[in-house]
Design a protein around this motif. Structure first.
Motif, PDB file in Angstrom:
ATOM      1  N   HIS A  83      52.944  13.263  16.956  1.00  0.00           N
ATOM      2  CA  HIS A  83      53.462  11.949  16.599  1.00  0.00           C
ATOM      3  C   HIS A  83      52.463  11.233  15.696  1.00  0.00           C
ATOM      4  N   GLY A  84      52.982  10.635  14.635  1.00  0.00           N
ATOM      5  CA  GLY A  84      52.145   9.826  13.757  1.00  0.00           C
ATOM      6  C   GLY A  84      51.061  10.595  13.028  1.00  0.00           C
ATOM      7  N   GLU A 123      58.601  13.166  10.544  1.00  0.00           N
ATOM      8  CA  GLU A 123      59.221  11.881  10.848  1.00  0.00           C
ATOM      9  C   GLU A 123      58.880  11.351  12.246  1.00  0.00           C
ATOM     10  N   LYS A 125      57.128   9.415  15.009  1.00  0.00           N
ATOM     11  CA  LYS A 125      56.286   8.210  14.977  1.00  0.00           C
ATOM     12  C   LYS A 125      55.503   8.092  16.252  1.00  0.00           C
TER      13      LYS A 125
END
Length: 125
Positions: A83-84, A123, A125
């Motif tokens: 994530h991220g 994508e 997050k």
């Protein structure tokens, strides 16, 4: 006095049979864990079947092929969080294709799976 040379072999055989017996009892006690591993294999098969039919589900692929290192929520476990990351699709494709370091193996996904997974991971997050 001569020693009988067959005695060590009989002891090893008895130890082996005892080990097999106790391991089978241990397996019988772990039916739930064995069933879970069977469910994981079914999830992997569904992910592969989806890729073959053109319906690529990146979440299913991630659960089947990534969650063992990156955790069920892909927020890190043995491997880092996905994530991220800030990685672009091209960067993710490169890592999935070639691997990274000693921990990330190469070639986990390919073809249509590769494109869908690169988009999905970039994508997160």
């Amino acid at each position: 006095m001569k020693k009988n040379p067959i005695i060590p072999y009989l002891l090893i055989m008895a130890f082996g049979l005892g080990l097999i017996f106790f391991m089978s009892i241990e397996g019988a006690d772990n039916k739930a864990d064995i069933a879970k591993s069977g469910d994981k294999a079914k999830t992997e098969q569904k992910a592969e079947d989806g890729a073959a039919s053109g319906d690529v589900d990146p979440k299913a692929i991630a659960q089947a092929k990534c969650s063992s290192c990156h955790g069920g929520d892909l927020k890190g476990q043995v491997g880092p969080s996905l994530h991220g990351t800030g990685l672009k699709e091209a960067d993710v494709k490169k890592i999935l294709t070639n691997g990274k370091g000693t921990g990330m193996p190469a070639g986990l996904v390919s073809g249509a799976e590769l494109d869908a997974m690169a988009k999905y991971i970039s994508e997160l997050k």
